[in-house]
Motif scaffolding. Structure first.
Motif, PDB file in Angstrom:
ATOM      1  N   GLY A  39       0.822  -1.193   0.000  1.00  0.00           N
ATOM      2  CA  GLY A  39       0.000   0.000   0.000  1.00  0.00           C
ATOM      3  C   GLY A  39       0.863   1.253   0.000  1.00  0.00           C
ATOM      4  O   GLY A  39       1.801   1.381   0.790  1.00  0.00           O
ATOM      5  N   ILE A  40       0.521   2.196  -0.884  1.00  0.00           N
ATOM      6  CA  ILE A  40       1.294   3.432  -1.000  1.00  0.00           C
ATOM      7  C   ILE A  40       0.410   4.667  -0.845  1.00  0.00           C
ATOM      8  O   ILE A  40       0.789   5.763  -1.239  1.00  0.00           O
ATOM      9  CB  ILE A  40       2.069   3.485  -2.333  1.00  0.00           C
ATOM     10  N   GLY A  41      -0.768   4.495  -0.260  1.00  0.00           N
ATOM     11  CA  GLY A  41      -1.651   5.632  -0.040  1.00  0.00           C
ATOM     12  C   GLY A  41      -1.052   6.621   0.945  1.00  0.00           C
ATOM     13  O   GLY A  41      -0.425   6.236   1.933  1.00  0.00           O
ATOM     14  N   ALA A  42      -1.217   7.924   0.679  1.00  0.00           N
ATOM     15  CA  ALA A  42      -0.713   8.981   1.554  1.00  0.00           C
ATOM     16  C   ALA A  42      -1.494  10.253   1.270  1.00  0.00           C
ATOM     17  O   ALA A  42      -2.102  10.407   0.206  1.00  0.00           O
ATOM     18  CB  ALA A  42       0.779   9.206   1.332  1.00  0.00           C
ATOM     19  N   LEU A  43      -1.455  11.175   2.217  1.00  0.00           N
ATOM     20  CA  LEU A  43      -2.193  12.424   2.061  1.00  0.00           C
ATOM     21  C   LEU A  43      -1.687  13.258   0.896  1.00  0.00           C
ATOM     22  O   LEU A  43      -2.461  13.928   0.223  1.00  0.00           O
ATOM     23  CB  LEU A  43      -2.106  13.251   3.344  1.00  0.00           C
ATOM     24  N   ARG A  44      -0.380  13.217   0.656  1.00  0.00           N
ATOM     25  CA  ARG A  44       0.219  14.038  -0.386  1.00  0.00           C
ATOM     26  C   ARG A  44       0.641  13.171  -1.571  1.00  0.00           C
ATOM     27  O   ARG A  44       1.140  12.056  -1.400  1.00  0.00           O
ATOM     28  CB  ARG A  44       1.443  14.777   0.167  1.00  0.00           C
ATOM     29  N   LEU A  59       1.538  -2.583  -6.433  1.00  0.00           N
ATOM     30  CA  LEU A  59       1.166  -1.434  -5.613  1.00  0.00           C
ATOM     31  C   LEU A  59      -0.346  -1.410  -5.404  1.00  0.00           C
ATOM     32  O   LEU A  59      -1.117  -1.831  -6.270  1.00  0.00           O
ATOM     33  CB  LEU A  59       1.588  -0.130  -6.298  1.00  0.00           C
ATOM     34  N   LEU A  60      -0.742  -0.872  -4.262  1.00  0.00           N
ATOM     35  CA  LEU A  60      -2.144  -0.650  -3.936  1.00  0.00           C
ATOM     36  C   LEU A  60      -2.288   0.804  -3.513  1.00  0.00           C
ATOM     37  O   LEU A  60      -1.613   1.251  -2.579  1.00  0.00           O
ATOM     38  CB  LEU A  60      -2.572  -1.574  -2.792  1.00  0.00           C
ATOM     39  N   LEU A  61      -3.138   1.548  -4.200  1.00  0.00           N
ATOM     40  CA  LEU A  61      -3.220   2.993  -3.960  1.00  0.00           C
ATOM     41  C   LEU A  61      -4.644   3.414  -3.659  1.00  0.00           C
ATOM     42  O   LEU A  61      -5.560   3.210  -4.465  1.00  0.00           O
ATOM     43  CB  LEU A  61      -2.698   3.758  -5.175  1.00  0.00           C
ATOM     44  N   PRO A  87       2.745  -3.175 -11.498  1.00  0.00           N
ATOM     45  CA  PRO A  87       1.287  -3.206 -11.636  1.00  0.00           C
ATOM     46  C   PRO A  87       0.621  -2.577 -10.416  1.00  0.00           C
ATOM     47  O   PRO A  87       1.053  -2.782  -9.285  1.00  0.00           O
ATOM     48  CB  PRO A  87       0.961  -4.690 -11.751  1.00  0.00           C
ATOM     49  N   LEU A  88      -0.430  -1.823 -10.662  1.00  0.00           N
ATOM     50  CA  LEU A  88      -1.075  -1.037  -9.609  1.00  0.00           C
ATOM     51  C   LEU A  88      -2.553  -1.392  -9.529  1.00  0.00           C
ATOM     52  O   LEU A  88      -3.235  -1.511 -10.554  1.00  0.00           O
ATOM     53  CB  LEU A  88      -0.887   0.452  -9.882  1.00  0.00           C
TER      54      LEU A  88
END
Length: 297
Positions: free
Chosen positions: A78-83, A102-104, A131-132
């Motif tokens: 997971g690479i989710g972030a506020l910015r 990747l998981l976003l 791959p995302l």
């Protein structure tokens, strides 16, 4: 076969109150997933407390996991972030470290527009050839992907899958048909929300992104394999044994339950990151009974 296929198991991230990972406990959490032969490990998803950990610690966790797994199971991180720049940095690190995918999720404080989400994903897709998977999780991000937005994102290089919430109306087959009509051939459609594994896979879902699969992988993997092969009777029987755990998930939230389960199973002695409080102590016997019910599988 797509990376985003079958059972993607999402483990907890054992960490102390300051968000520092317990590397030894993390390996104990991962080993049953590797031994069970899950199709992928979903590292630092919601169950892995990604939103509560620093970017530096998240990068360190990925490095630790890749060193421990050494190619035995694909790792989706997971690479989710506020910015946007933070998600880009995490994507670049994942690429260089050797992650498989990747998981976003579109994490935000201010509600996002569809164009903002598209540009966010486009920026990440531009820096990595991994791959995302699109993480559509409106219960945490408060953003719901429309079908036109999903189709637009699916045209970007590298975006190959979507992780969907359970449909409110329960019409899995209808939703999957609409998604397949709008998305490219081979685009993977998966779901999360563990009590929805049985109906989503029987309806033709390509993958299931599972919390419980990251804690008790063997029985859940049997459920997934049976459902994906069309063996509804076997899958339904196994799912019935999970019912007490589903009740706990619904009542207390899965992250509290699986942290407590990891402690009961002797794998990790850590609570969720504050301000999330642990599962009430009075519920531990109920959880122990739910886990014991699965031990025969």
């Amino acid at each position: 076969m797509s990376l985003f296929h079958g059972l993607s198991a999402f483990p907890i991230t054992p960490a102390d109150a300051s968000g520092q990972v317990d590397a030894v406990a993390l390996c104990r959490v991962l080993d049953p997933l590797i031994e069970a032969g899950v199709d992928s490990i979903g590292l630092l998803g919601s169950t892995g407390s990604y939103a509560y950990l620093s970017l530096t610690e998240r990068q360190r966790i990925l490095d630790l996991v890749l060193h421990h797994v050494v190619g035995r199971v694909p790792v989706i991180v997971g690479i989710g972030a506020l910015r946007t720049d933070a998600s880009v940095a995490l994507a670049e690190h994942a690429r260089d470290a050797g992650a498989d995918g990747l998981l976003l999720a579109p994490v935000s404080y201010t509600p996002l527009t569809e164009e903002e989400v598209f540009q966010h994903f486009a920026a990440v897709a531009a820096v990595s050839d991994l791959p995302l998977c699109i993480y559509n999780n409106p219960s945490t991000t408060h953003f719901t992907f429309s079908l036109p937005l999903l189709a637009r994102l699916a045209a970007l290089p590298g975006i190959q899958a979507v992780k969907m919430p359970l449909p409110a109306d329960g019409d899995y087959a209808g939703e999957i048909a609409r998604l397949r009509a709008a998305l490219p051939d081979g685009f993977a459609i998966g779901y999360s929300g563990d009590w929805g594994a049985l109906p989503s896979l029987l309806a033709g879902g390509d993958a299931f992104f599972s919390v419980v699969g990251g804690t008790v992988p063997q029985p859940f993997l049997r459920l997934v394999r049976a459902a994906m092969s069309g063996d509804a009777a076997t899958a339904t029987r196994i799912d019935a044994d999970f019912a007490p755990l589903w009740d706990l998930f619904r009542a207390f939230g899965s992250i509290r339950v699986v942290h407590a389960a990891a402690r009961l199973l002797g794998r990790a002695d850590s609570d969720p990151q504050r301000p999330i409080l642990p599962l009430p102590e009075a519920e531990l016997p109920r959880l122990a009974e739910a886990l014991a019910r699965l031990s025969d599988h």
